[in-house]
Design an enzyme around this catalytic site. Structure first.
Site, PDB file in Angstrom:
ATOM      1  N   HIS A  16      56.302  93.583 -19.902  1.00 35.42           N
ATOM      2  CA  HIS A  16      55.239  93.052 -20.777  1.00 35.42           C
ATOM      3  C   HIS A  16      55.081  91.571 -20.523  1.00 35.42           C
ATOM      4  O   HIS A  16      55.971  90.928 -19.965  1.00 35.42           O
ATOM      5  CB  HIS A  16      55.613  93.244 -22.255  1.00 35.42           C
ATOM      6  CG  HIS A  16      56.783  92.402 -22.673  1.00 35.42           C
ATOM      7  ND1 HIS A  16      58.090  92.731 -22.371  1.00 35.42           N
ATOM      8  CD2 HIS A  16      56.850  91.215 -23.339  1.00 35.42           C
ATOM      9  CE1 HIS A  16      58.903  91.802 -22.840  1.00 35.42           C
ATOM     10  NE2 HIS A  16      58.179  90.866 -23.420  1.00 35.42           N
ATOM     11  N   ASP A  48      54.319  88.188 -23.020  1.00 38.30           N
ATOM     12  CA  ASP A  48      54.339  87.940 -24.457  1.00 38.30           C
ATOM     13  C   ASP A  48      52.920  87.622 -24.926  1.00 38.30           C
ATOM     14  O   ASP A  48      52.279  86.729 -24.389  1.00 38.30           O
ATOM     15  CB  ASP A  48      55.283  86.758 -24.780  1.00 38.30           C
ATOM     16  CG  ASP A  48      56.732  87.098 -24.467  1.00 38.30           C
ATOM     17  OD1 ASP A  48      57.075  88.290 -24.433  1.00 38.30           O
ATOM     18  OD2 ASP A  48      57.528  86.155 -24.245  1.00 38.30           O
ATOM     19  N   HIS A  59      57.570  90.379 -17.687  1.00 39.43           N
ATOM     20  CA  HIS A  59      59.036  90.353 -17.685  1.00 39.43           C
ATOM     21  C   HIS A  59      59.560  91.575 -18.445  1.00 39.43           C
ATOM     22  O   HIS A  59      58.784  92.316 -19.066  1.00 39.43           O
ATOM     23  CB  HIS A  59      59.569  89.036 -18.273  1.00 39.43           C
ATOM     24  CG  HIS A  59      59.086  88.705 -19.655  1.00 39.43           C
ATOM     25  ND1 HIS A  59      57.812  88.233 -19.914  1.00 39.43           N
ATOM     26  CD2 HIS A  59      59.695  88.781 -20.873  1.00 39.43           C
ATOM     27  CE1 HIS A  59      57.668  88.032 -21.212  1.00 39.43           C
ATOM     28  NE2 HIS A  59      58.802  88.368 -21.818  1.00 39.43           N
ATOM     29  N   ARG A  61      74.424  93.519 -25.269  1.00 40.19           N
ATOM     30  CA  ARG A  61      73.777  92.242 -24.953  1.00 40.19           C
ATOM     31  C   ARG A  61      72.957  91.803 -26.157  1.00 40.19           C
ATOM     32  O   ARG A  61      72.418  92.642 -26.881  1.00 40.19           O
ATOM     33  CB  ARG A  61      72.879  92.426 -23.734  1.00 40.19           C
ATOM     34  CG  ARG A  61      72.006  91.242 -23.426  1.00 40.19           C
ATOM     35  CD  ARG A  61      71.250  91.405 -22.114  1.00 40.19           C
ATOM     36  NE  ARG A  61      70.495  90.208 -21.867  1.00 40.19           N
ATOM     37  CZ  ARG A  61      69.216  90.049 -22.176  1.00 40.19           C
ATOM     38  NH1 ARG A  61      68.523  91.044 -22.703  1.00 40.19           N
ATOM     39  NH2 ARG A  61      68.605  88.897 -21.939  1.00 40.19           N
TER      40      ARG A  61
HETATM   41  C1  LIG Z   1      53.428  89.946 -31.487  1.00 31.65           C
HETATM   42  C2  LIG Z   1      54.510  90.511 -31.007  1.00 31.65           C
HETATM   43  C3  LIG Z   1      54.559  91.887 -30.400  1.00 31.65           C
HETATM   44  C4  LIG Z   1      55.991  91.985 -29.940  1.00 31.65           C
HETATM   45  C5  LIG Z   1      56.708  91.137 -30.968  1.00 31.65           C
HETATM   46  C6  LIG Z   1      55.877  89.913 -31.005  1.00 31.65           C
HETATM   47  C7  LIG Z   1      56.114  89.133 -29.709  1.00 31.65           C
HETATM   48  C8  LIG Z   1      56.422  89.964 -28.466  1.00 31.65           C
HETATM   49  C9  LIG Z   1      56.041  91.433 -28.503  1.00 31.65           C
HETATM   50  C10 LIG Z   1      56.946  92.426 -27.706  1.00 31.65           C
HETATM   51  C11 LIG Z   1      58.393  91.991 -27.741  1.00 31.65           C
HETATM   52  C12 LIG Z   1      56.567  92.558 -26.249  1.00 31.65           C
HETATM   53  C13 LIG Z   1      57.288  93.788 -25.626  1.00 31.65           C
HETATM   54  C14 LIG Z   1      56.935  95.066 -26.326  1.00 31.65           C
HETATM   55  C15 LIG Z   1      57.283  95.027 -27.808  1.00 31.65           C
HETATM   56  C16 LIG Z   1      56.711  96.277 -28.477  1.00 31.65           C
HETATM   57  C17 LIG Z   1      58.806  95.171 -27.955  1.00 31.65           C
HETATM   58  O1  LIG Z   1      59.439  95.870 -27.122  1.00 31.65           O
HETATM   59  O2  LIG Z   1      59.432  94.695 -28.892  1.00 31.65           O
HETATM   60  C18 LIG Z   1      56.627  93.770 -28.411  1.00 31.65           C
HETATM   61  C19 LIG Z   1      56.694  93.337 -29.849  1.00 31.65           C
HETATM   62  C20 LIG Z   1      56.260  94.282 -30.918  1.00 31.65           C
HETATM   63  O3  LIG Z   1      55.091  94.734 -30.976  1.00 31.65           O
HETATM   64  O4  LIG Z   1      57.125  94.542 -31.741  1.00 31.65           O
HETATM   65  O1  LIG Z   2      65.934  90.117 -24.458  1.00 33.41           O
HETATM   66  C1  LIG Z   2      65.370  89.543 -23.540  1.00 33.41           C
HETATM   67  O2  LIG Z   2      65.974  88.898 -22.681  1.00 33.41           O
HETATM   68  C2  LIG Z   2      63.870  89.591 -23.408  1.00 33.41           C
HETATM   69  C3  LIG Z   2      63.151  90.030 -24.648  1.00 33.41           C
HETATM   70  C4  LIG Z   2      61.673  89.789 -24.555  1.00 33.41           C
HETATM   71  O3  LIG Z   2      61.108  89.601 -23.508  1.00 33.41           O
HETATM   72  C5  LIG Z   2      60.896  89.798 -25.807  1.00 33.41           C
HETATM   73  O4  LIG Z   2      61.462  90.078 -26.893  1.00 33.41           O
HETATM   74  O5  LIG Z   2      59.669  89.491 -25.728  1.00 33.41           O
HETATM   75 FE   LIG Z   3      59.048  88.919 -23.854  1.00 33.68          FE
END
Ligand SMILES: C=C1C[C@]23C[C@H]1CC[C@H]2[C@]1(C)CCC[C@@](C)(C(=O)O)[C@H]1[C@@H]3C(=O)O
Ligand SMILES: O=C(O)CCC(=O)C(=O)O
Ligand SMILES: [Fe+2]
Length: 384
Positions: free
Chosen positions: A248, A250, A304, A314
């Site tokens: 994804h 951010d 990333h 972790r």
């Molecule tokens: C606005 C947001 C959506 C997420 C939380 C915040 C900032 C980063 C996003 C996220 C981490 C990007 C990866 C996918 C996601 C679903 C996750 O794995 O947590 C994303 C977050 C979210 O929607 O919870």
């Molecule tokens: O845990 C990590 O190193 C990355 C997490 C991440 O990319 C996120 O929460 O948006």
């Molecule tokens: Fe991220």
């Protein structure tokens, strides 16, 4: 078979679940992370497509930027830091910073406090589970939101406004987790205050590097509403088949991330994954989609992911800087005059993008690209 409507990828879909127990009140499968870790096989919901799982051993050669001189106002150190920021952000948007002014004891205290939260029994954690549509609270693998490509992680998130020494974080911990967690709230209140200060320093550096008014982004983000997210990635017997956080970029503006010494954060550049080396004394900084829009695409918000480990748990502490919800996201006039180029993205508000990522679309490689058609169809008068 039970039928439940869950949001997945770009549009709401109707999905059929095999009847595995237990389920939560919405009918979604309820995963207990402490039990899952002990299982030898991986539930299919956690299996990611082969293309997302490509393994890497190469390390990212991102710049390590010493902020000490810049913070003190040293001209030579500033010029050097500006150069490094400009190159890194034009290529991929990732760099690490040292001498950032955040006490290492505070970082360690934040890990210690959040470990205690993740170690609570599942029924306690479900008591402060994320509510539909919101972002604050606990989540086990986001199984309440998605039904496939589940991330192998537990998360705990909350908002931070940071205006007038507002003690909202302490209040959030005490009200959501109980009075026993007031101390945890104080540690995270302090941690967020430090993150906010650091973000404003970095916004000055970004503005200088883009050749615009040094205070422009600082002022823009001073009243922002940021998101603090703590990630816990349990060890996984089948670490090669799943991901802790899928690929994804951010959607937010600027990310300030601390990872523990296990490592797992990886960045995709020129068709290859690179690992970001964990550094105890550094924060990883990356540009998010909203900042990419605020600088008309000059700086990149890059793909990333976080991989998981077979033997070791972790943790990462992630502070996502966001603008105040209804502020218009638009590049500054002086940047547009200097570049002379056309606008790359239409105006939007963080409130729209947040709504999109929490209720309509799972943030991934194509969040912005999918967001604009959605935004324009719901608000056809939006400006370019
Ligand atoms: C606005 C947001 C959506 C997420 C939380 C915040 C900032 C980063 C996003 C996220 C981490 C990007 C990866 C996918 C996601 C679903 C996750 O794995 O947590 C994303 C977050 C979210 O929607 O919870
Ligand atoms: O845990 C990590 O190193 C990355 C997490 C991440 O990319 C996120 O929460 O948006
Ligand atoms: Fe991220």
């Amino acid at each position: 078979m039970s039928l439940s409507v869950l949001m997945d990828s770009s549009s709401p879909t109707i999905l059929l679940h095999p009847s595995i127990e237990p389920r939560d009140e919405t009918g979604s499968v309820l995963f207990d992370p402490s039990k899952l870790q002990k299982q030898s096989s991986l539930p299919s919901e956690f299996i990611w497509p082969c293309g997302d799982l490509v393994h890497t051993q190469e390390e990212l050669n991102e710049p390590l930027i010493d902020l000490g001189g810049f913070i003190k106002g040293d001209e030579e150190a500033t010029a050097h830091a500006v150069d490094l920021v400009k190159t890194a952000c034009s290529k991929h948007g990732f760099f690490q910073v040292t001498n950032h002014g955040v006490d290492s004891n505070l970082i360690q205290a934040a890990y210690q406090e959040i470990d205690a939260v993740f170690k609570l029994p599942l029924n306690k954690k479900l008591g402060f589970q994320r509510k539909p549509g919101g972002f604050s609270g606990y989540s086990a693998a986001h199984a309440d939101r998605f039904s496939a490509k589940l991330p192998w992680k537990e998360t705990f998130s909350f908002g931070y406004q940071g205006l007038n020494s507002d003690p909202s974080v302490v209040h959030y911990f005490s009200s959501a987790l109980g009075e026993d967690f007031e101390h945890t709230g104080r540690i995270f209140q302090k941690y967020c205050e430090k993150m906010r200060e650091l973000s404003l320093v970095i916004f000055e550096l970004l503005a200088i590097s883009l050749g615009i008014d040094r205070l422009h982004y600082r002022k823009f983000f001073e009243d922002g509403n940021s998101i603090m997210r703590c990630n816990y990635y349990p060890p996984c017997n089948n670490s090669g088949l799943t991901l802790g956080t899928g690929p994804h970029s951010d959607p937010t503006s600027l990310t300030i991330l601390h990872q523990d010494q296990v490592g797992g954060l990886e960045v995709f550049i020129n068709n290859k994954w690179y690992a970001v080396r964990p550094r105890q004394d550094a924060f990883v900084i990356n540009i998010g989609d909203t900042f990419m829009a605020l600088c008309n695409g000059r700086y990149k918000s890059c793909l990333h992911r976080a991989v998981v480990n077979k033997e070791r748990e972790r943790r990462s502490l992630v502070y996502f800087v966001c603008p105040k919800e209804d502020k218009i996201v638009r590049p500054p006039q002086d940047l547009m005059c200097r570049s002379g180029g056309p606008r790359v993205y239409p105006d939007f508000t963080w409130s729209d993008l947040l709504d999109f990522t929490q209720n309509h679309y799972r943030a991934d490689v194509a969040t912005l690209q999918s967001f604009f058609p959605w935004l324009l169809s719901s608000n056809p008068t939006s400006n370019f």
